[in-house]
Design a protein around this motif. Structure first.
Motif, PDB file in Angstrom:
ATOM      1  N   LYS A 103      56.376  33.842  51.970  1.00 53.98           N
ATOM      2  CA  LYS A 103      56.826  33.152  53.190  1.00 53.98           C
ATOM      3  C   LYS A 103      58.344  33.246  53.389  1.00 53.98           C
ATOM      4  N   ILE A 104      59.057  33.463  52.267  1.00 56.73           N
ATOM      5  CA  ILE A 104      60.514  33.481  52.359  1.00 56.73           C
ATOM      6  C   ILE A 104      60.987  34.556  53.341  1.00 56.73           C
ATOM      7  N   VAL A 105      60.239  35.667  53.411  1.00 53.85           N
ATOM      8  CA  VAL A 105      60.628  36.752  54.324  1.00 53.85           C
ATOM      9  C   VAL A 105      60.520  36.263  55.772  1.00 53.85           C
ATOM     10  N   ASP A 106      59.450  35.521  56.085  1.00 54.97           N
ATOM     11  CA  ASP A 106      59.315  34.965  57.451  1.00 54.97           C
ATOM     12  C   ASP A 106      60.455  33.992  57.739  1.00 54.97           C
ATOM     13  N   TYR A 107      60.799  33.154  56.729  1.00 49.79           N
ATOM     14  CA  TYR A 107      61.879  32.185  56.932  1.00 49.79           C
ATOM     15  C   TYR A 107      63.198  32.901  57.234  1.00 49.79           C
ATOM     16  N   VAL A 108      63.422  33.995  56.518  1.00 49.07           N
ATOM     17  CA  VAL A 108      64.667  34.746  56.740  1.00 49.07           C
ATOM     18  C   VAL A 108      64.690  35.292  58.160  1.00 49.07           C
ATOM     19  N   ILE A 109      63.571  35.867  58.574  1.00 52.03           N
ATOM     20  CA  ILE A 109      63.515  36.447  59.928  1.00 52.03           C
ATOM     21  C   ILE A 109      63.688  35.334  60.971  1.00 52.03           C
ATOM     22  N   GLU A 110      63.015  34.187  60.743  1.00 51.53           N
ATOM     23  CA  GLU A 110      63.126  33.063  61.702  1.00 51.53           C
ATOM     24  C   GLU A 110      64.540  32.480  61.762  1.00 51.53           C
ATOM     25  N   SER A 111      65.270  32.587  60.636  1.00 49.47           N
ATOM     26  CA  SER A 111      66.596  31.955  60.572  1.00 49.47           C
ATOM     27  C   SER A 111      67.593  32.620  61.510  1.00 49.47           C
ATOM     28  N   GLY A 112      67.257  33.830  61.958  1.00 46.81           N
ATOM     29  CA  GLY A 112      68.142  34.520  62.888  1.00 46.81           C
ATOM     30  C   GLY A 112      69.237  35.327  62.203  1.00 46.81           C
ATOM     31  N   VAL A 113      69.228  35.406  60.852  1.00 44.84           N
ATOM     32  CA  VAL A 113      70.261  36.228  60.208  1.00 44.84           C
ATOM     33  C   VAL A 113      70.026  37.687  60.572  1.00 44.84           C
ATOM     34  N   LYS A 114      71.111  38.422  60.609  1.00 47.03           N
ATOM     35  CA  LYS A 114      71.029  39.835  61.022  1.00 47.03           C
ATOM     36  C   LYS A 114      71.214  40.783  59.841  1.00 47.03           C
ATOM     37  N   PHE A 115      71.558  40.196  58.674  1.00 47.64           N
ATOM     38  CA  PHE A 115      71.939  41.045  57.534  1.00 47.64           C
ATOM     39  C   PHE A 115      71.339  40.443  56.268  1.00 47.64           C
ATOM     40  N   VAL A 116      70.615  41.250  55.490  1.00 45.54           N
ATOM     41  CA  VAL A 116      70.114  40.768  54.200  1.00 45.54           C
ATOM     42  C   VAL A 116      70.484  41.767  53.108  1.00 45.54           C
ATOM     43  N   THR A 117      70.625  41.230  51.897  1.00 42.36           N
ATOM     44  CA  THR A 117      70.704  42.124  50.750  1.00 42.36           C
ATOM     45  C   THR A 117      69.437  41.913  49.941  1.00 42.36           C
ATOM     46  N   THR A 118      68.895  43.018  49.441  1.00 47.33           N
ATOM     47  CA  THR A 118      67.762  42.935  48.530  1.00 47.33           C
ATOM     48  C   THR A 118      68.282  43.339  47.157  1.00 47.33           C
ATOM     49  N   SER A 119      67.614  42.853  46.106  1.00 47.02           N
ATOM     50  CA  SER A 119      68.073  43.194  44.752  1.00 47.02           C
ATOM     51  C   SER A 119      66.913  43.077  43.783  1.00 47.02           C
ATOM     52  N   ALA A 120      67.170  43.418  42.513  1.00 50.99           N
ATOM     53  CA  ALA A 120      66.211  43.231  41.417  1.00 50.99           C
ATOM     54  C   ALA A 120      64.816  43.764  41.743  1.00 50.99           C
ATOM     55  N   GLY A 121      64.705  45.069  41.890  1.00 50.57           N
ATOM     56  CA  GLY A 121      63.397  45.676  42.157  1.00 50.57           C
ATOM     57  C   GLY A 121      63.497  46.652  43.303  1.00 50.57           C
ATOM     58  N   SER A 122      62.377  47.300  43.623  1.00 50.17           N
ATOM     59  CA  SER A 122      62.394  48.301  44.690  1.00 50.17           C
ATOM     60  C   SER A 122      62.360  47.627  46.060  1.00 50.17           C
ATOM     61  N   PRO A 123      63.265  48.035  46.964  1.00 51.47           N
ATOM     62  CA  PRO A 123      63.289  47.417  48.291  1.00 51.47           C
ATOM     63  C   PRO A 123      62.198  47.985  49.212  1.00 51.47           C
ATOM     64  N   ALA A 124      61.473  49.026  48.743  1.00 54.85           N
ATOM     65  CA  ALA A 124      60.595  49.806  49.628  1.00 54.85           C
ATOM     66  C   ALA A 124      59.643  48.922  50.444  1.00 54.85           C
ATOM     67  N   LYS A 125      59.027  47.921  49.765  1.00 56.44           N
ATOM     68  CA  LYS A 125      58.007  47.116  50.453  1.00 56.44           C
ATOM     69  C   LYS A 125      58.587  46.254  51.573  1.00 56.44           C
ATOM     70  N   LEU A 126      59.826  45.800  51.382  1.00 61.45           N
ATOM     71  CA  LEU A 126      60.401  44.858  52.359  1.00 61.45           C
ATOM     72  C   LEU A 126      61.142  45.537  53.508  1.00 61.45           C
ATOM     73  N   ILE A 127      61.466  46.811  53.323  1.00 64.14           N
ATOM     74  CA  ILE A 127      62.287  47.478  54.337  1.00 64.14           C
ATOM     75  C   ILE A 127      61.584  47.493  55.696  1.00 64.14           C
ATOM     76  N   GLY A 128      60.272  47.800  55.701  1.00 66.14           N
ATOM     77  CA  GLY A 128      59.511  47.861  56.958  1.00 66.14           C
ATOM     78  C   GLY A 128      59.598  46.553  57.734  1.00 66.14           C
ATOM     79  N   PRO A 129      59.122  45.417  57.121  1.00 69.50           N
ATOM     80  CA  PRO A 129      59.163  44.152  57.851  1.00 69.50           C
ATOM     81  C   PRO A 129      60.578  43.718  58.252  1.00 69.50           C
ATOM     82  N   LEU A 130      61.551  43.913  57.372  1.00 72.42           N
ATOM     83  CA  LEU A 130      62.908  43.440  57.684  1.00 72.42           C
ATOM     84  C   LEU A 130      63.545  44.278  58.788  1.00 72.42           C
ATOM     85  N   LYS A 131      63.454  45.593  58.650  1.00 73.06           N
ATOM     86  CA  LYS A 131      64.072  46.444  59.669  1.00 73.06           C
ATOM     87  C   LYS A 131      63.284  46.363  60.978  1.00 73.06           C
ATOM     88  N   GLY A 132      61.969  46.165  60.855  1.00 71.64           N
ATOM     89  CA  GLY A 132      61.133  45.987  62.050  1.00 71.64           C
ATOM     90  C   GLY A 132      61.565  44.767  62.849  1.00 71.64           C
TER      91      GLY A 132
END
Ligand SMILES: Cc1cc2nc3c(=O)[nH]c(=O)nc-3n(C[C@H](O)[C@H](O)[C@H](O)COP(=O)(O)O)c2cc1C
Length: 311
Positions: free
Chosen positions: A78-107
């Protein structure tokens, strides 16, 4: 055009590092209000509390801020939805492969930078489609790659192989460090140890003072053969773990007693080698102003010498 400024929308290309429990709205709003980029952590795993901190940021600042998503520590998708809802325009990902999150975040229109401790991780993240990298050397505080590479070498290695914008992290606490990072190809810097020892940081005075008091040799890398591998202040507790060669993960369960209770032996106090360069607790706005002024003074002086054919 500085691409980090274009991607983040802030005035100064300076990022406050994500730090579990510490990088919350009190510190992050002070950083954003001073013209740099405040970051809200989620590595504490406290999904609802972190979401509340993102909402609180909207009350405390009208400036841009960011969120860090450490993939291995995310307990709740759910944290990914919260980030998107928060209106932030910039995220950093860390500790692991970003591959899975890139689609939803950039989308959702977000810019994604991934934190990397090695050249191999940098190339992999760029292949996965990130917009930029936070290049983090082993001098920094907190969770570290046990096979550590210094920021000085890592930045050059990464700059040589990739074209995306780089934010340098690890070992930087002022304008000198910022100018050095830019000379090696960075377009922004991230600081953790400097901001944890700022006036607006929520940690106990004992912890800030321990950073101020630490010499250049005042930190130690713990747990190179286990997880997590961390860089922390030298204390009786951390030196005992160093001597033993291992530190059980449970040692960090009491880290809040150290951070907020001020008991420096309750756990290990994460900090980087810049502890040896930090001589006073300062307000966030002063840290940012000194860093920017120091950066420009060095670049101007070097530019003048070069223009005159000198060194
Ligand atoms: C007190 C402290 C806590 C940290 N906690 C985290 C964390 O929870 N998750 C994380 O990804 N990095 C953590 N870090 C690493 C920082 O995000 C940052 O990359 C690092 O501090 C940069 O190096 P510097 O300390 O030399 O500025 C922490 C660093 C410090 C100093």
């Amino acid at each position: 055009m500085n691409r980090v400024l274009a991607h983040t929308g802030v005035r100064y290309p300076i990022v406050q590092a994500p730090m579990g429990w510490i990088a919350r709205s009190q510190l992050a709003s002070a950083v954003s209000n001073a013209g740099a980029l405040g970051v809200i952590e989620t590595s504490s795993g406290e999904t609802e509390a972190c979401a509340a901190e993102m909402r609180k940021m909207r009350e405390l600042t009208d400036k841009p801020f960011a969120v860090n998503l450490p993939l291995l520590f995310l307990r709740d998708a759910k944290i990914v939805d919260y980030v998107i809802e928060s209106g932030v325009k910039f995220v950093t990902t860390s500790a692991g492969s970003p591959a899975k999150l890139i689609g939803p975040l950039k989308g959702a229109g977000l810019i994604v930078y991934h934190v990397v401790p090695t050249l191999a991780a940098a190339v992999k993240a760029v292949d996965a489609g990130v917009d930029g990298l936070v290049v983090e050397g082993g001098e920094g505080g907190g969770f570290k790659n046990p096979d550590d590479v210094s920021t000085l070498v890592l930045l050059q290695a990464v700059r040589e192989k990739v074209d995306v914008p780089l934010i340098a992290a690890g070992g930087i606490c002022d304008g000198r460090g910022m100018a050095a990072a830019f000379a090696l190809g960075a377009e922004g810097i991230q600081m953790g140890t400097r901001f944890v020892s700022s006036a607006e940081s929520p940690v106990h005075g004992n912890y800030k003072q321990a950073i101020v008091d630490a010499p250049d040799t005042g930190t130690v890398m713990l747990n190179r053969k286990g997880t997590p591998c961390v860089r922390a202040l030298k204390t009786q507790t951390s030196l005992a773990f160093a001597e033993a060669g291992v530190m059980d993960r449970s040692a960090l369960k009491t880290v809040r007693d150290l951070y907020f209770g001020g008991d420096m032996e309750a756990s290990v106090g994460l900090a980087g080698q810049t502890a040896g360069l930090i001589h006073e607790v300062l307000p966030v706005a002063d840290i940012i102003r000194h860093t920017v002024e120091g950066f420009h003074a060095i670049r101007r002086a070097q530019g003048e010498r070069s223009a005159a054919g000198g060194f």
